[in-house]
Write an enzyme that holds these catalytic residues in place. Sequence first.
Site, PDB file in Angstrom:
ATOM      1  N   TYR A 209      40.905  -6.221 -40.947  1.00 47.50           N
ATOM      2  CA  TYR A 209      40.118  -5.908 -42.135  1.00 47.50           C
ATOM      3  C   TYR A 209      39.357  -7.147 -42.618  1.00 47.50           C
ATOM      4  CZ  TYR A 209      42.743  -1.569 -41.951  1.00 47.50           C
ATOM      5  OH  TYR A 209      43.284  -0.378 -41.533  1.00 47.50           O
ATOM      6  N   ARG A 257      49.236 -10.755 -46.443  1.00 47.13           N
ATOM      7  CA  ARG A 257      49.596 -10.172 -45.144  1.00 47.13           C
ATOM      8  C   ARG A 257      48.607 -10.712 -44.128  1.00 47.13           C
ATOM      9  NH1 ARG A 257      51.139  -3.911 -43.383  1.00 47.13           N
ATOM     10  NH2 ARG A 257      52.653  -4.629 -41.833  1.00 47.13           N
ATOM     11  N   CYS A 407      54.969  13.180 -40.824  1.00 46.62           N
ATOM     12  CA  CYS A 407      55.944  12.517 -39.953  1.00 46.62           C
ATOM     13  C   CYS A 407      56.516  13.572 -39.024  1.00 46.62           C
ATOM     14  CB  CYS A 407      57.061  11.877 -40.772  1.00 46.62           C
ATOM     15  SG  CYS A 407      58.389  11.161 -39.756  1.00 46.62           S
ATOM     16  N   LYS A 476      60.048   5.525 -22.215  1.00 43.60           N
ATOM     17  CA  LYS A 476      60.014   6.560 -23.259  1.00 43.60           C
ATOM     18  C   LYS A 476      61.408   6.992 -23.715  1.00 43.60           C
ATOM     19  CE  LYS A 476      55.537   6.796 -23.279  1.00 43.60           C
ATOM     20  NZ  LYS A 476      54.772   7.937 -22.789  1.00 43.60           N
ATOM     21  N   ALA A 503      70.781  32.912 -24.272  1.00 45.80           N
ATOM     22  CA  ALA A 503      70.582  34.002 -25.223  1.00 45.80           C
ATOM     23  C   ALA A 503      69.877  35.167 -24.533  1.00 45.80           C
ATOM     24  CB  ALA A 503      69.754  33.513 -26.403  1.00 45.80           C
TER      25      ALA A 503
END
Length: 692
Positions: A209, A257, A407, A476, A503
């Site tokens: 930024y 930051r 999320c 992964k 099932a």
Amino acid sequence: MAFDMLFSPMKIGTMEVKNRVVMTAAEFSLGQTNGEPTERMMNYYEERAKGGVGLIIPGICRVNDMAAASTFTQLSMSSDRHIEPMKELVKRVHRHGAKLCIQLHHPGRQGYCSSINTLPMIIPITDRFPQVPAMLFKATPVLLGLEAKKVCMSQQAPSKCELSAHGAMRIHAMTKHEVHKLRDDFIAAAVRCQKAGVDAVELHATHGYILQQFLSPNTNQRKDEYGGSFDNRMRFITEIIQGIKTQCGKDYPLIVRMTADEMYDRIGLAGKGYSLSVGKEIAKRLEALGVDALNVSSACYDAYNYWLEPTSFEPGWRAYLAKEIKSVVSIPVIAANFIRSPEQAERQLEEGYQDFIGSARNFICDPYWAKKAQEGHPETIRRCIGCLHCIKSFIENAATKGAPGECALNPSVGIEKEFAALPDTGRGFPIVVVGAGPAGLTAAMTLKRRGYDVTVLEKEAAAGGQVNIAAAGPCKDKLHWAIEDMLTEAAGLGITVQTGTEATAELLAAMKPYAVVLATGGTPIKPRSIEGIDRETVFTAPEILLGEKEIKDSRVAVIGSGLTGLETTEKLNELGNTVTVIEMADKVAGAAWFQFVDDSMSRIKPYGTRFMLSTKLVSIEEHGVTVEDAKTGVQQTVDADYVVLSMGVRPNNALREALEAAGIKTVTVGDADRGGTIGNATQSAFHKAMVL
């Protein structure tokens, strides 16, 4: 394990934080177009304060409405009108013993031109007509289209330079007047934060930024006193810091930051931007200016994966950056460092890597991460798996829908208050969920919280569904945390999960359920129309990933370049195969989130894998495949000893027709409804379970 350091207090300047847990900023588009916090935003951050976080830094806060906006619904401290609304957010966070720090931000070349100069016109209208933002979001794709390059305003940047990999379509070098005006905007915003009772402010000088752009020789090519030498590149942030310290007083806590290393070398561009040695010099200068703490991060949008890591990265991989910065300063160091467990957090504190543990995604995924660790139950934490559904959904939702981010593992994001008080509408009615993958388990837990009596049936010996295949891909394995943690949570809710139980329509009818939720996943697509599809040398991607079929030192044609195809290609490369990937589209994994594509391709490219785009499979022969150029119609043969199909999945919902015929209410979720990611599956399951 005790977490003595993690839950010990520490000061940042004059501000004492009750523990070392910091929720770092992550924009989720929860505010209003006028920059004020919504009730939904305040509930969201209050939930994290309840969950034990010591210091909360909400998402990006703009300092002016003309050129500093990144989303239409981010926080703002651009005007005195924002002081009173901010006081309420402060009160909500303080109520639970947490501190609040506001992150002041300007996107520079990484902003969107569609936001330039629009908010001063939009805000008065949207204050009166709340439906207007929805119209704006629908128009955004047009504003961001190619034609917009001809008409859109240009985004501010320190100098004319290359465009960011993601962001502005046009930029211009700021005039000195614009530099001074923006400097004063940052200072004025900090003053307003102080008046609102905000405990500290943070300058966002990382992730590419505008403040980082001034610091970097890659983006700051000015010829005046704000560019060129290190001192000149430091001048803009120096004047902002000095102004804040003068206007707010030296005792008002100020955090920066910062990017310790732009990490261009990680994407094959060594020598570009600045590296850690310069980052350490920046840190020393910031301390000398009176900054009270440094929040250490890395990279920018050009090297996206090196500040917002996907699943494949190892927790703590960049902890060395924080330790190097800490070695040259005496002020506290905050760092995220892809920390996932309280055990890792405690270890990094003990070993002196940092003073505060930062994370955004941990607390998006589980607001009670800190509380669970402090109370001695870290095994109940819902761990972030790095699936990036949060950033993907935020960018897509904020840009086109006016909706917040999501999320994949926490469906309560943005509806915390409503989720905590779900009505008991289930009244103990029995529901059977078929399938113990992420969709099935999410549906089961949601229905249980609504008061239903839930049983989960899983035909395989272990839960997981499609996640078991995804987690078998190279690097992964952390994806399986999702299933492990869901099973722990489901057990805590009293849900029975019966594995090894297939099932059937007869079994389900005998259980007399109020409803059945089919979360039966999907089966690999294997088109019967393709000649040779049934040859013994043809396998599916799951067979390769799960190790059911092994191919070594051979020529392999992989059909399909989606994420599963790329993961399969990675595994085949590792086994010594020569791989050709055949893809009908004109882009590799065009429907996938770009970070995962970049990540996989970084490991695939060294093997020299051949990609044939805009190419379709025609037939499979004994020693190769016939393919056709989708544009020209020209056919050719590609040598291959084996063929691996990665052409997606077809919903596996064969039970539905039989159940509906028997009059049993049936709902399909996840891949059984429509193929997609873990996040797609859980969101689908949650929303359908909420209205069942």
